[in-house]
Design an enzyme around this catalytic site. Sequence first.
Site, PDB file in Angstrom:
ATOM      1  N   ASP A  60      -2.495  -5.179  -7.662  1.00 35.04           N
ATOM      2  CA  ASP A  60      -3.454  -4.101  -7.854  1.00 35.04           C
ATOM      3  C   ASP A  60      -3.551  -3.301  -6.558  1.00 35.04           C
ATOM      4  OD1 ASP A  60      -5.459  -2.645  -9.224  1.00 35.04           O
ATOM      5  OD2 ASP A  60      -7.016  -3.829  -8.251  1.00 35.04           O
ATOM      6  N   ASP A  93      -6.564  -0.752  -5.556  1.00 42.27           N
ATOM      7  CA  ASP A  93      -7.917  -0.708  -4.995  1.00 42.27           C
ATOM      8  C   ASP A  93      -8.521  -2.107  -4.936  1.00 42.27           C
ATOM      9  OD1 ASP A  93      -8.509   2.248  -4.656  1.00 42.27           O
ATOM     10  OD2 ASP A  93      -7.866   2.196  -6.746  1.00 42.27           O
TER      11      ASP A  93
END
Length: 260
Positions: A8, A10
Site C-alpha cells: 500500500d 498511504d
Amino acid sequence: MAWSYLTDMDGVLVHEDHMIPGADKFIAALRAHEVPFLVLTNNSIYTARDLQARLRRTGLDIPEQSIWTSALATAKFLDSQRPGGAAHVIGEAGVTTALHEIGYVLTDSDPDYVVLGETRTYSFESITKAIRLVEGGARFIATNPDETGPSREGVMPATGAVAALIERATGKQAYYVGKPNPLMMRSALRALGAHSESTLMIGDRMDTDVRSGLEAGLRTILVLSGISDASTAERFPYRPSKVLGSIADLIERVENPFDD
C-alpha cells in the site's frame, strides 16, 4: 523462496506529503535484490504518472509502471467484461485516462456503465445524472469502497459515501473493484507477473489491505506506521502473517521477510 511484493502507499510509504522514514531504503533494497514489486492505492484521482511525481516530491523514486491504482484495476475489469464499451464517469484523470487507454467511449448517452471514482468536485447535478443513468439500465461500478479520505482540514467524503447515496436512490448496488476486493490483488499479480503463493501484501489497514491480501491467497504484513496500532489486529477475526512497526524493519531482509 523468491518473494514478490505488493505494498500500500498511504500509511506505508508516505503520510500526507511526507515519506515515512526508511521507505526510500526499503525501495532501494527491493531494487538491489531485484525483487519485483508494485505500489497499490485505492486512490483513483491520479494517474500512475501523477502519483510517481507525488512520490518523487517526498523523496521516493518509483517507476510509473510500478504503481497500480483502483482506476487501473477498474479499467482492466471493464475491458475483460465488455471490451470497447461506453461509460459515464464521475471522477478525475485517473479514471478517465485509464478508460480511454482501453478504448472506452466516455458518454452520458446510454452508457454500458456508470463508473464512480474519487473526486474533490462531486456535484448534485452529476450525482443526479448518475442516478438516472443507473435507473435507465447502466451497470454501476465504483473504483473503491472507501467512505472517507484524508485532507489537511480533516476527513472528507470519498467514493464509498457517494456510492451509498446513489445505491439508496436507485436500489442498485455498486460493484466495488478496489481493496478489499481480492480482484484488485489478482489484477496486480497479473500486472506484476507474480504468483499468490510467493507474493506478500504490506498495508496499514486490516479491513482493506490485510483482508484483500488474505482473500487473494497472499501472505500479509500489517505495519503500524499508518492508522493501526499494536491492538488493531486483535479486533478482527483474521490475522496478518506478521506485524511490524514499519517497512523500515524489512530493509535488511527483503529476500526473507518472514525469517525472524
